[in-house]
Design a protein around this motif. Structure first.
Motif, short mmCIF file in Angstrom:
data_model
loop_
_atom_site.label_atom_id
_atom_site.label_comp_id
_atom_site.label_asym_id
_atom_site.label_seq_id
_atom_site.Cartn_x
_atom_site.Cartn_y
_atom_site.Cartn_z
N THR A 99 50.59 50.61 45.64
CA THR A 99 50.08 50.87 44.85
C THR A 99 49.06 50.73 44.58
O THR A 99 48.30 50.04 43.65
N ASP A 100 48.12 52.16 42.88
CA ASP A 100 47.17 51.36 42.39
C ASP A 100 47.78 50.01 41.15
O ASP A 100 48.81 50.09 41.12
N GLN A 101 46.49 49.49 41.32
CA GLN A 101 47.03 48.13 39.69
C GLN A 101 48.06 47.30 40.79
O GLN A 101 48.89 46.97 39.05
N SER A 102 47.61 47.31 41.66
CA SER A 102 49.42 46.34 42.67
C SER A 102 49.23 44.71 41.88
O SER A 102 50.20 43.82 41.72
N ILE A 129 39.75 47.41 46.93
CA ILE A 129 39.36 46.26 46.02
C ILE A 129 39.95 47.18 44.45
O ILE A 129 40.45 46.45 44.21
N GLN A 130 39.14 47.72 44.42
CA GLN A 130 39.09 48.37 42.75
C GLN A 130 39.90 48.56 42.90
O GLN A 130 40.93 48.60 41.44
N ARG A 131 41.03 49.31 43.95
CA ARG A 131 41.77 50.74 43.71
C ARG A 131 43.22 49.55 42.43
O ARG A 131 43.98 49.96 41.78
N ASP A 210 29.45 47.90 42.55
CA ASP A 210 28.59 47.99 40.68
C ASP A 210 29.57 49.48 40.67
O ASP A 210 30.43 49.44 40.31
N ALA A 211 29.57 49.87 42.16
CA ALA A 211 29.31 51.74 42.57
C ALA A 211 30.93 51.98 42.55
O ALA A 211 31.09 52.85 42.40
N SER A 212 31.35 51.31 43.59
CA SER A 212 32.96 51.45 42.91
C SER A 212 33.89 50.88 41.83
O SER A 212 34.92 51.23 41.80
N GLY A 213 33.54 50.21 40.95
CA GLY A 213 34.02 50.43 39.55
C GLY A 213 33.85 48.62 38.97
O GLY A 213 34.95 48.43 37.75
N PHE A 238 30.76 36.57 45.73
CA PHE A 238 30.72 36.93 44.31
C PHE A 238 32.05 37.34 43.45
O PHE A 238 33.28 37.35 44.26
N THR A 239 31.98 36.68 42.21
CA THR A 239 33.30 37.29 41.91
C THR A 239 33.52 37.64 40.35
O THR A 239 32.56 37.67 39.70
N GLY A 240 34.44 38.61 40.08
CA GLY A 240 34.44 39.60 38.90
C GLY A 240 35.59 39.69 38.69
O GLY A 240 36.39 39.11 39.22
N ARG A 241 36.24 41.69 38.22
CA ARG A 241 37.15 40.92 37.87
C ARG A 241 36.39 43.42 37.83
O ARG A 241 35.75 43.51 37.62
N VAL A 242 37.58 43.84 37.10
CA VAL A 242 37.86 44.83 36.70
C VAL A 242 37.96 45.03 35.32
O VAL A 242 38.81 45.13 34.79
N PRO A 243 36.74 45.90 34.67
CA PRO A 243 37.02 45.92 33.41
C PRO A 243 38.53 46.96 32.50
O PRO A 243 38.83 48.08 33.70
N THR A 244 38.33 46.51 31.75
CA THR A 244 39.36 47.23 31.09
C THR A 244 39.01 48.03 30.23
O THR A 244 38.13 48.34 29.75
N SER A 245 39.73 49.32 30.70
CA SER A 245 39.59 50.29 29.06
C SER A 245 39.27 49.89 28.36
O SER A 245 40.33 49.33 27.41
N THR A 246 38.48 51.05 27.36
CA THR A 246 37.78 51.42 26.53
C THR A 246 38.08 52.18 25.91
O THR A 246 39.03 52.95 26.10
#
Length: 246
Positions: A99-102, A129-131, A210-213, A238-246
């Motif tokens: 599911t999303d955000q697992s 991955i983003q999902r 970037d296009a994947s979010g 590559f290391t990074g994160r899923v941005p938090t909602s603004t």
């Protein structure tokens, strides 16, 4: 049948026997620092294979799920005698059965990207991955450095493992790095496998990620954390994160 459906069987374990648990421990030690992984962190090991990295992550106290398409490799992962509470799942990296955000984090190691001919199919992996990562969660993608592959490619190598001769032939075909693996036993029986990975430049990977979010924080050239260099690095990590909602 696609090459990745045929190649990741029992013979794969023979060909890549040199990729042992000590390598995994060293890599995971750095990954854990970069992604702030530890006790209770839920981590997806995407394309986990025999679970080398999954076990190392679990020893750090992470709640680990490993996913792979190969039933053979998953069977080896599940046969580990260590009771580490790892959940192993069979699935396609383009359509993750979660599911999303697992997860708090997703790691994709040992060039387990670029398996598909079409860019759109490889982009699906990044979108998945983003999902499945929670907002603010982290990711790591360990990929080859296109320029290093082109410069340092060894066209042919050969070695013996017991009574089996392992011949590996490598070449570049457009945007792909290709390998033929020929296993020959003493009595002459041969098995032939193919590998084919689509190579991307740093700029192409950055655009796709970037296009994947996903948001890239850092690109390293190796697991020591060296800055990425197009001409000198062996890897693009590559290391990074899923941005938090603004």
């Amino acid at each position: 049948m696609s090459w990745y459906e045929e190649s990741f069987g029992e013979d794969y374990l023979l060909v890549y026997r040199h990729r042992d648990n000590s390598h995994a421990e060293q890599e995971v030690h750095e990954v854990a620092k970069w992604l702030d992984l530890g006790e209770g962190t839920s981590v997806l090991d995407l394309c986990c294979g025999t679970g080398r990295h999954s076990r190392s992550l679990a020893r750090l106290g992470c709640q680990v799920t490993g996913i792979d398409l190969s039933e053979v490799l998953l069977s080896h992962a599940q046969s580990s005698k260590e009771e580490l509470g790892i959940r192993y799942v069979r699935g396609d990296m383009r359509e993750l059965p979660f599911t999303d955000q697992s997860f708090d984090a997703v790691v994709n190691l040992f060039t387990s990207f670029g398996y598909f001919v079409e860019d759109e199919e490889n982009a699906k992996v990044l979108k998945e991955i983003q999902r499945v990562i929670k907002p603010g969660g982290r990711f790591l993608i360990d990929f080859l450095n296109r320029e290093a592959v082109k410069k340092n490619l060894i066209p042919q190598s050969e070695r013996m493992d017991g009574d089996i001769r392992i011949l590996e032939e490598r070449w570049i075909d457009g945007d792909f790095v290709c390998k033929t693996i020929i296993l020959t036993k003493e009595h002459g029986e041969k098995k032939v496998y193919q590998e084919r990975v689509k190579m991307y430049s740093l700029e192409q990977m950055e655009a796709m990620i970037d296009a994947s979010g996903l948001q890239i924080d850092r690109v390293s050239g190796d697991f020591k954390g060296s800055p990425y260099s197009k001409d000198h690095s062996q890897r693009m990590i590559f290391t990074g994160r899923v941005p938090t909602s603004t």
